[in-house]
Write an enzyme that holds these catalytic residues in place. Structure first.
Site, mmCIF file in Angstrom:
data_model
loop_
_atom_site.group_PDB
_atom_site.id
_atom_site.type_symbol
_atom_site.label_atom_id
_atom_site.label_comp_id
_atom_site.label_asym_id
_atom_site.label_seq_id
_atom_site.Cartn_x
_atom_site.Cartn_y
_atom_site.Cartn_z
ATOM 1 N N TYR A 152 11.287 -1.176 1.766
ATOM 2 C CA TYR A 152 11.119 -1.548 0.350
ATOM 3 C C TYR A 152 10.115 -0.590 -0.273
ATOM 4 C CZ TYR A 152 9.639 -4.312 -3.752
ATOM 5 O OH TYR A 152 9.332 -4.728 -5.021
ATOM 6 N N ASP A 159 6.247 6.752 2.287
ATOM 7 C CA ASP A 159 5.741 5.654 1.467
ATOM 8 C C ASP A 159 4.700 4.903 2.301
ATOM 9 O OD1 ASP A 159 7.193 2.758 -0.270
ATOM 10 O OD2 ASP A 159 5.136 3.366 0.179
ATOM 11 N N LYS A 171 -2.053 -0.485 -2.903
ATOM 12 C CA LYS A 171 -2.800 -1.534 -2.209
ATOM 13 C C LYS A 171 -4.261 -1.152 -1.923
ATOM 14 C CE LYS A 171 1.565 -3.179 -0.297
ATOM 15 N NZ LYS A 171 1.810 -4.534 -0.844
HETATM 16 P P1 KE4 Z 1 4.026 -2.644 -5.896
HETATM 17 O O1 KE4 Z 1 4.883 -2.148 -7.021
HETATM 18 O O2 KE4 Z 1 4.335 -4.095 -5.523
HETATM 19 O O3 KE4 Z 1 2.537 -2.375 -6.108
HETATM 20 O O4 KE4 Z 1 4.364 -1.768 -4.580
HETATM 21 C C1 KE4 Z 1 5.698 -1.681 -4.171
HETATM 22 C C2 KE4 Z 1 5.720 -1.296 -2.715
HETATM 23 C C3 KE4 Z 1 6.024 0.009 -2.383
HETATM 24 N N1 KE4 Z 1 6.067 0.413 -1.095
HETATM 25 C C4 KE4 Z 1 5.808 -0.456 -0.092
HETATM 26 C C5 KE4 Z 1 5.875 0.035 1.321
HETATM 27 C C6 KE4 Z 1 5.467 -1.807 -0.370
HETATM 28 O O5 KE4 Z 1 5.197 -2.653 0.648
HETATM 29 C C7 KE4 Z 1 5.409 -2.233 -1.707
HETATM 30 C C8 KE4 Z 1 5.088 -3.663 -2.082
HETATM 31 N N2 KE4 Z 1 4.831 -4.554 -1.005
HETATM 32 C C9 KE4 Z 1 5.081 -5.943 -1.279
HETATM 33 C C10 KE4 Z 1 4.878 -6.694 0.042
HETATM 34 N N3 KE4 Z 1 6.063 -6.769 0.788
HETATM 35 C C11 KE4 Z 1 4.205 -6.468 -2.373
HETATM 36 C C12 KE4 Z 1 4.200 -7.967 -2.518
HETATM 37 C C13 KE4 Z 1 5.009 -8.404 -3.691
HETATM 38 O O6 KE4 Z 1 6.113 -7.858 -3.918
HETATM 39 O O7 KE4 Z 1 4.524 -9.325 -4.365
#
Ligand code: KE4
Length: 441
Positions: free
Chosen positions: A145, A240, A268
């Site tokens: 993701y 990523d 993060k």
């Molecule tokens: P954000 O747009 O949520 O800041 O980041 C997207 C993203 C990109 N790449 C990786 C590897 C990620 O894990 C994420 C987002 N992680 C999720 C947890 N599985 C955030 C939690 C959520 O979606 O509320």
């Protein structure tokens, strides 16, 4: 007595205000049989809900809270920064300071651009890779993701490698037709795609340590194969590391596995709990980004001084070396994580419950599965009901994990030996509940 009465009421009201009552889907506890605890405050390794329940927190806001909640040094720095204003929309010294700090830790990054979310970071990195190569196709892996930008919301095809079809209404075929999806950890499948189409592929984007299908590690040689394949075809290799950055090791998966990607996405931890993400990489690629180059990308709050401050102080805390003879911050986190996992594995074994326990530095996760989990398909084959039973039992005992088998858990510098012992102790009851369920199913 564990009760969520106030959260239940708050959730009922929130559902009338925001889709599903939340601002991000995973928080809704869908299918978990509980309303999501509404959080009142957090400190160190603990998080407290509005019903007064205290939990040991292994979600850590999905990764950012690596030094624990409300760390005194982060709070003090923010108090001081906020007195000088909250946002200027103009360059500041603290942006350069955070950029330098990240680049000290990630030598593959010659230049970096700050943005506000991981989604923005990966979306922008892919645009730059396309602008740099002049190519249109990209490859992503099933179960990885990278945020919710249209081109990445593609569903896994049935074959080993398929052209992306939208995985969400509202995403058009036009935006996913150039996204090829391939099974993670399948060297043959990606080799075939690159042999057949590599010259037309702008970028491969990968979670080098995958955290969004549960925690799944790259197989021996897998990342090296991606590096070699992309080198041959001039395809941009994008790591990523939004989640595994600063966690798989201080220098992320790229340091842990000795791979130099062309670009890296961060998120993060880089914001220490405030909205910061970034993308960076080789100078020749990053110089394509506006205004130094033609690839446009912008953001009102990118580089926000408060967010930069929280990120910078957090990175300073995890890179400090109290003394040469003490293990560094990341090493300590890794050892704490290992101790917890060994305890959970021992308790699962005593209960007669088969689990796969995975760790990458301070990231960890378990699957209720008797077999190896190495991609989305094997992750999805795990016993989801067993996970729900385990999750609920731990929550009732004050242990706070992510409400999904497809999430990863996180250790922080604030977790104590007592926290770890309590978590292992609580798992006895949780695994016993799973064993009873599995016996009768
Ligand atoms: P954000 O747009 O949520 O800041 O980041 C997207 C993203 C990109 N790449 C990786 C590897 C990620 O894990 C994420 C987002 N992680 C999720 C947890 N599985 C955030 C939690 C959520 O979606 O509320």
């Amino acid at each position: 007595m564990f009760n969520l009465t106030k959260s239940q009421e708050a959730f009922a009201e929130a559902k009338g205000l925001m889709p599903g009552g939340v601002n991000s889907p995973v928080r809704s506890y869908q299918g978990m049989g509980y309303p999501p605890p509404f959080i009142d405050h957090a400190k160190g390794s603990k998080i407290y809900d509005i019903d007064g329940n205290e939990y040991i927190d292994y979600v850590g806001s999905w990764g950012p809270m690596v030094v624990g909640h409300a760390h005194p040094k982060v709070v003090a720095a923010l108090h001081e920064a906020i007195e000088r204003g909250t946002s200027y929309g103009a360059p500041t010294l603290v942006e350069s300071a955070l950029a330098k700090k990240v680049m000290e830790i990630y030598p593959s990054v010659d230049m970096i651009r700050m943005v506000n979310s991981g989604t923005e970071a990966t979306m922008s990195a892919l645009r730059v890779a396309r602008g740099y190569t002049g190519r249109e196709k990209i490859v992503k892996f099933i179960g990885c993701y990278h945020g919710h930008s249209d081109g990445l919301l593609v569903q896994a095809g049935s074959g080993a490698a398929t052209f992306g079809t939208p995985s969400s209404p509202g995403v058009t075929r036009g935006t996913t037709k150039d996204t090829i999806t391939v099974a993670y950890n399948d060297i043959e499948a990606i080799t075939k795609v690159m042999q057949e189409q590599g010259k037309d592929i702008a970028a491969i984007i990968v979670e080098p340590v995958a955290g969004n299908m549960g925690l799944v590690l790259p197989r021996q040689g897998y990342l090296h194969a991606l590096r070699e394949l992309t080198q041959k075809t001039g395809t941009v290799l994008i790591f990523d590391e939004v989640m595994c950055g600063f966690r798989a090791s201080l220098g992320g998966a790229q340091a842990a596995y000795g791979i130099k990607p062309d670009m890296t996405c961060f998120g993060k931890i880089i914001g220490g709990g405030l909205p910061v993400a970034a993308y960076g990489g080789k100078r020749e690629i990053m110089e394509k980004v506006s205004p130094s180059g033609p690839v446009y990308q912008a953001g009102t709050l990118s580089g926000n001084p408060l967010a930069m401050t929280a990120g910078l102080v957090t990175l300073e805390l995890i890179t400090q070396r109290p003394s040469d003879d003490e293990p560094d911050y990341s090493r300590k986190l890794t050892l704490k994580t290992k101790k917890l996992l060994l305890g959970l594995e021992e308790q699962a074994k005593i209960a007669g419950v088969k689990i796969q326990a995975h760790q990458a530095g301070s990231m960890f996760g378990i699957f209720f599965n008797a077999s190896d989990v190495y991609d989305y398909e094997t992750s999805a084959a795990s016993d989801q009901e067993a996970f729900r039973i385990y999750f609920r039992s731990m929550l009732e005992q004050g242990i706070y994990f992510g409400p999904s088998q497809f999430e990863t858990s996180f250790m922080s510098g604030a977790h104590t030996d007592e926290d770890i012992e309590k978590t292992i102790e609580a798992s006895k009851k949780a695994f016993a509940a799973v064993a009873a369920y599995q016996k009768n199913k």
